[in-house]
Scaffold this active site. Structure first.
Site, PDB file in Angstrom:
ATOM      1  N   ASP A 170       0.863  -1.176   0.000  1.00 33.77           N
ATOM      2  CA  ASP A 170       0.000   0.000   0.000  1.00 33.77           C
ATOM      3  C   ASP A 170       0.906   1.236   0.000  1.00 33.77           C
ATOM      4  O   ASP A 170       2.131   1.135  -0.188  1.00 33.77           O
ATOM      5  CB  ASP A 170      -1.023  -0.034   1.145  1.00 33.77           C
ATOM      6  CG  ASP A 170      -0.393   0.191   2.519  1.00 33.77           C
ATOM      7  OD1 ASP A 170       0.844   0.314   2.610  1.00 33.77           O
ATOM      8  OD2 ASP A 170      -1.156   0.247   3.503  1.00 33.77           O
ATOM      9  N   CYS A 186       2.995  -3.438   3.922  1.00 33.64           N
ATOM     10  CA  CYS A 186       2.168  -2.290   4.292  1.00 33.64           C
ATOM     11  C   CYS A 186       2.842  -1.677   5.512  1.00 33.64           C
ATOM     12  O   CYS A 186       4.016  -1.969   5.774  1.00 33.64           O
ATOM     13  CB  CYS A 186       0.698  -2.677   4.515  1.00 33.64           C
ATOM     14  SG  CYS A 186       0.337  -3.721   5.928  1.00 33.64           S
ATOM     15  N   THR A 228       2.459  -2.102   8.786  1.00 33.36           N
ATOM     16  CA  THR A 228       2.828  -3.128   9.761  1.00 33.36           C
ATOM     17  C   THR A 228       3.045  -4.503   9.138  1.00 33.36           C
ATOM     18  O   THR A 228       3.537  -5.412   9.813  1.00 33.36           O
ATOM     19  CB  THR A 228       1.702  -3.293  10.798  1.00 33.36           C
ATOM     20  OG1 THR A 228       0.508  -3.675  10.097  1.00 33.36           O
ATOM     21  CG2 THR A 228       1.462  -2.014  11.574  1.00 33.36           C
ATOM     22  N   HIS A 273       8.570 -24.979   6.961  1.00 37.91           N
ATOM     23  CA  HIS A 273       7.564 -25.752   7.696  1.00 37.91           C
ATOM     24  C   HIS A 273       6.132 -25.471   7.251  1.00 37.91           C
ATOM     25  O   HIS A 273       5.287 -26.363   7.301  1.00 37.91           O
ATOM     26  CB  HIS A 273       7.671 -25.464   9.199  1.00 37.91           C
ATOM     27  CG  HIS A 273       8.847 -26.142   9.839  1.00 37.91           C
ATOM     28  ND1 HIS A 273       9.016 -26.237  11.196  1.00 37.91           N
ATOM     29  CD2 HIS A 273       9.922 -26.765   9.288  1.00 37.91           C
ATOM     30  CE1 HIS A 273      10.146 -26.884  11.473  1.00 37.91           C
ATOM     31  NE2 HIS A 273      10.723 -27.202  10.326  1.00 37.91           N
ATOM     32  N   HIS A 314       5.548 -31.950   7.967  1.00 40.34           N
ATOM     33  CA  HIS A 314       5.078 -30.579   7.739  1.00 40.34           C
ATOM     34  C   HIS A 314       4.054 -30.550   6.604  1.00 40.34           C
ATOM     35  O   HIS A 314       3.142 -29.724   6.611  1.00 40.34           O
ATOM     36  CB  HIS A 314       6.262 -29.659   7.435  1.00 40.34           C
ATOM     37  CG  HIS A 314       7.306 -29.695   8.509  1.00 40.34           C
ATOM     38  ND1 HIS A 314       7.051 -29.293   9.793  1.00 40.34           N
ATOM     39  CD2 HIS A 314       8.592 -30.142   8.495  1.00 40.34           C
ATOM     40  CE1 HIS A 314       8.141 -29.473  10.536  1.00 40.34           C
ATOM     41  NE2 HIS A 314       9.084 -29.983   9.764  1.00 40.34           N
TER      42      HIS A 314
END
Ligand code: RB5
Length: 148
Positions: A11, A68, A70, A101, A136
């Site tokens: 963004d 973005c 965060t 994993h 996994h």
């Protein structure tokens, strides 16, 4: 380096960091699908995350990198798209492990949380790791089953 195609999106909070990552990836021989936005353009992170995630889910990119402020909002949007497993990473260990994993096909980072040098190290850790399969794989299949 492999000929992988990486879709890159952000963004407005991460335009500069996205440009640094794009140049870094191109320098390593990756094909980069940079979906923007351009400087000065205000965007909504759910739109950006969903567009890039659809690109990965459709097979038009091998892996995706999202940014973005965060890293959280754009990750949440990407994970709504079937077939996408995206994790927010602010350290290299996690970036390696979400490939090894969790078979993550998208990485998200917060441009207001970490600096460019660390972001590039995280990108390299993510792209340099391989899914280990085995037990996994069983667990990733359980994640996939939640999509149906
Ligand atoms: C945009 O201001 C900001 O909310 C966004 O970049 C992101 O941090 C959301 O998760």
């Amino acid at each position: 380096m492999s000929a992988k195609t990486i879709v890159l999106s952000s963004d407005h909070a991460a335009i500069e960091m996205r440009a640094v990552i794009a140049a870094h990836l191109e320098g390593q021989g990756y094909t980069v699908l940079d979906q923007g936005p351009k400087a000065g353009e205000s965007t909504h992170y759910p739109d950006r995350g969903a567009q890039a995630a659809r690109t990965v889910a459709a097979g038009d990119a091998d892996l995706g990198i999202l940014l973005c402020g965060t890293g959280q909002g754009i990750m949440m949007a990407a994970n709504k798209i079937k077939g996408v497993r995206c994790g927010v990473c602010m350290d290299t260990f996690s970036a390696r492990m979400i490939r090894a994993h969790n078979d993550a096909n998208m990485l998200s980072m917060g441009a207001r949380v970490i600096g460019e040098n660390l972001a590039l190290e995280i990108v390299d850790a993510f792209l340099g790791a391989e899914f280990e399969g085995g037990r996994h794989g069983t667990r990733v299949d359980l994640i996939r089953a939640l999509e149906d």
